[in-house]
Design a protein around this motif. Structure first.
Motif, PDB file in Angstrom:
ATOM      1  N   ILE A  61      13.499   9.572   7.083  1.00 57.56           N
ATOM      2  CA  ILE A  61      12.204   9.089   6.599  1.00 57.56           C
ATOM      3  C   ILE A  61      11.112  10.046   7.063  1.00 57.56           C
ATOM      4  N   GLN A  62      10.322  10.543   6.110  1.00 57.49           N
ATOM      5  CA  GLN A  62       9.246  11.495   6.382  1.00 57.49           C
ATOM      6  C   GLN A  62       7.880  10.820   6.494  1.00 57.49           C
ATOM      7  N   GLY A  63       7.782   9.629   5.931  1.00 56.91           N
ATOM      8  CA  GLY A  63       6.528   8.885   5.958  1.00 56.91           C
ATOM      9  C   GLY A  63       6.730   7.547   5.292  1.00 56.91           C
ATOM     10  N   TYR A  64       5.744   6.671   5.452  1.00 57.87           N
ATOM     11  CA  TYR A  64       5.851   5.354   4.832  1.00 57.87           C
ATOM     12  C   TYR A  64       4.463   4.850   4.461  1.00 57.87           C
ATOM     13  N   ALA A  65       4.458   3.906   3.522  1.00 56.09           N
ATOM     14  CA  ALA A  65       3.200   3.309   3.061  1.00 56.09           C
ATOM     15  C   ALA A  65       3.471   1.863   2.680  1.00 56.09           C
ATOM     16  N   TYR A  66       2.424   1.063   2.785  1.00 57.80           N
ATOM     17  CA  TYR A  66       2.566  -0.340   2.401  1.00 57.80           C
ATOM     18  C   TYR A  66       1.200  -0.907   2.054  1.00 57.80           C
ATOM     19  N   ALA A  67       1.241  -2.077   1.440  1.00 59.94           N
ATOM     20  CA  ALA A  67       0.020  -2.831   1.146  1.00 59.94           C
ATOM     21  C   ALA A  67       0.105  -4.147   1.895  1.00 59.94           C
ATOM     22  N   GLY A  68      -1.048  -4.717   2.169  1.00 60.26           N
ATOM     23  CA  GLY A  68      -1.095  -5.999   2.857  1.00 60.26           C
ATOM     24  C   GLY A  68      -2.296  -6.804   2.409  1.00 60.26           C
ATOM     25  N   VAL A  69      -2.420  -7.976   2.968  1.00 57.17           N
ATOM     26  CA  VAL A  69      -3.513  -8.888   2.623  1.00 57.17           C
ATOM     27  C   VAL A  69      -4.855  -8.224   2.930  1.00 57.17           C
ATOM     28  N   PHE A  70      -5.769  -8.292   1.970  1.00 59.72           N
ATOM     29  CA  PHE A  70      -7.127  -7.807   2.194  1.00 59.72           C
ATOM     30  C   PHE A  70      -7.955  -8.901   2.873  1.00 59.72           C
ATOM     31  N   LYS A  71      -7.958 -10.084   2.304  1.00 59.24           N
ATOM     32  CA  LYS A  71      -8.587 -11.269   2.890  1.00 59.24           C
ATOM     33  C   LYS A  71      -7.685 -12.452   2.551  1.00 59.24           C
ATOM     34  N   GLY A  72      -7.700 -13.458   3.378  1.00 62.10           N
ATOM     35  CA  GLY A  72      -6.765 -14.552   3.229  1.00 62.10           C
ATOM     36  C   GLY A  72      -7.111 -15.625   2.213  1.00 62.10           C
ATOM     37  N   ARG A  73      -8.225 -15.518   1.522  1.00 63.12           N
ATOM     38  CA  ARG A  73      -8.618 -16.527   0.536  1.00 63.12           C
ATOM     39  C   ARG A  73      -8.046 -16.190  -0.843  1.00 63.12           C
ATOM     40  N   ALA A  74      -7.741 -17.229  -1.603  1.00 59.45           N
ATOM     41  CA  ALA A  74      -7.096 -17.053  -2.914  1.00 59.45           C
ATOM     42  C   ALA A  74      -7.897 -16.161  -3.855  1.00 59.45           C
ATOM     43  N   ALA A  75      -9.212 -16.200  -3.766  1.00 61.82           N
ATOM     44  CA  ALA A  75     -10.047 -15.402  -4.668  1.00 61.82           C
ATOM     45  C   ALA A  75      -9.826 -13.902  -4.496  1.00 61.82           C
ATOM     46  N   TYR A  76      -9.287 -13.506  -3.329  1.00 59.96           N
ATOM     47  CA  TYR A  76      -9.052 -12.096  -3.049  1.00 59.96           C
ATOM     48  C   TYR A  76      -7.623 -11.643  -3.366  1.00 59.96           C
ATOM     49  N   ASP A  77      -6.821 -12.492  -3.997  1.00 60.91           N
ATOM     50  CA  ASP A  77      -5.407 -12.182  -4.209  1.00 60.91           C
ATOM     51  C   ASP A  77      -5.163 -10.855  -4.923  1.00 60.91           C
ATOM     52  N   TRP A  78      -6.105 -10.412  -5.729  1.00 60.17           N
ATOM     53  CA  TRP A  78      -5.913  -9.197  -6.516  1.00 60.17           C
ATOM     54  C   TRP A  78      -6.354  -7.940  -5.774  1.00 60.17           C
ATOM     55  N   SER A  79      -6.781  -8.100  -4.534  1.00 54.32           N
ATOM     56  CA  SER A  79      -7.201  -6.979  -3.690  1.00 54.32           C
ATOM     57  C   SER A  79      -6.240  -6.860  -2.513  1.00 54.32           C
ATOM     58  N   VAL A  80      -5.921  -5.621  -2.144  1.00 54.04           N
ATOM     59  CA  VAL A  80      -5.021  -5.382  -1.009  1.00 54.04           C
ATOM     60  C   VAL A  80      -5.570  -4.277  -0.128  1.00 54.04           C
ATOM     61  N   GLU A  81      -5.105  -4.275   1.121  1.00 54.48           N
ATOM     62  CA  GLU A  81      -5.372  -3.159   2.022  1.00 54.48           C
ATOM     63  C   GLU A  81      -4.138  -2.268   2.032  1.00 54.48           C
TER      64      GLU A  81
END
Length: 195
Positions: A61-81
């Motif tokens: 493995i040379q590197g890795y990437a991931y996404a996670g929760v941006f904010k915990g409210r349902a209205a933010y479901d389409w946004s990620v960090e």
């Protein structure tokens, strides 16, 4: 180099990549290196809902990437960090860009619209932190949208933190429901990461 999804079995190898960032840089504001078990648990929790991928060459493995929760409210479901780490000594070889390109395609397949990166930012470059991460994100199409001044303390000095944003899909209407990564079609995932 190939891109593949990460499993909990990769925790030790990913932790070897992450460890120097904790111990020797202000790129992460984490003070203590997590245990392999804790890192595996992070992978498990993230992978249930979001992509967690690795760049592999010659079986390593040379590197890795991931996404996670941006904010915990349902209205933010389409946004990620989003987050990316590349093995020390392998920067500027296109690994981070390849990981982010695959990550963005996977997130788009989940109906994610907004990407955010939380990046440490020095007042002036020092031995622990440069402007390279911000420059990388800007090269990948991200824009700084906010600065938190002197909000983090590591190595006996204060650092800023900036939020960068990239819009994958602009919409003025309700977007399609987000598909958890664990429910995304496996054939589609394989097609995207192997492109």
């Amino acid at each position: 180099m190939t891109i593949r999804t990460v499993t909990e079995k990769d925790a030790a190898e990913l932790l070897d990549i992450y460890r120097p960032y904790v111990e020797n840089t202000a790129i992460t504001f984490e003070y203590n290196v997590p245990s392999v078990e804790e890192f595996a648990e992070r992978i498990r929790l993230i992978s249930a809902n979001y992509p967690y991928i690795a760049a592999v060459e010659n079986g390593e493995i040379q590197g890795y990437a991931y996404a996670g929760v941006f904010k915990g409210r349902a209205a933010y479901d389409w946004s990620v960090e989003v987050t990316v780490y590349v093995k020390k000594g392998l920067h500027r070889k296109g690994i981070g860009a390849k990981l982010y390109a695959a990550l963005e395609k996977l997130l788009a397949a989940q109906h994610i619209t907004n990407l955010y990166a939380c990046v440490a930012y020095p007042e002036k470059e020092d031995e622990y932190l440069t402007f390279n991460s911000v420059k990388f994100h800007e090269k990948m199409g991200y824009t700084i949208v906010g600065t938190f001044h002197r909000c983090a303390f590591k190595f006996n000095r204060c650092y800023h933190m900036v939020w960068l944003e990239k819009i994958l899909t602009k919409t003025d209407t309700a977007p399609q429901p987000v598909i958890p990564f664990s429910q995304l079609d496996k054939a589609l995932i394989n097609k995207i990461v192997l492109e």
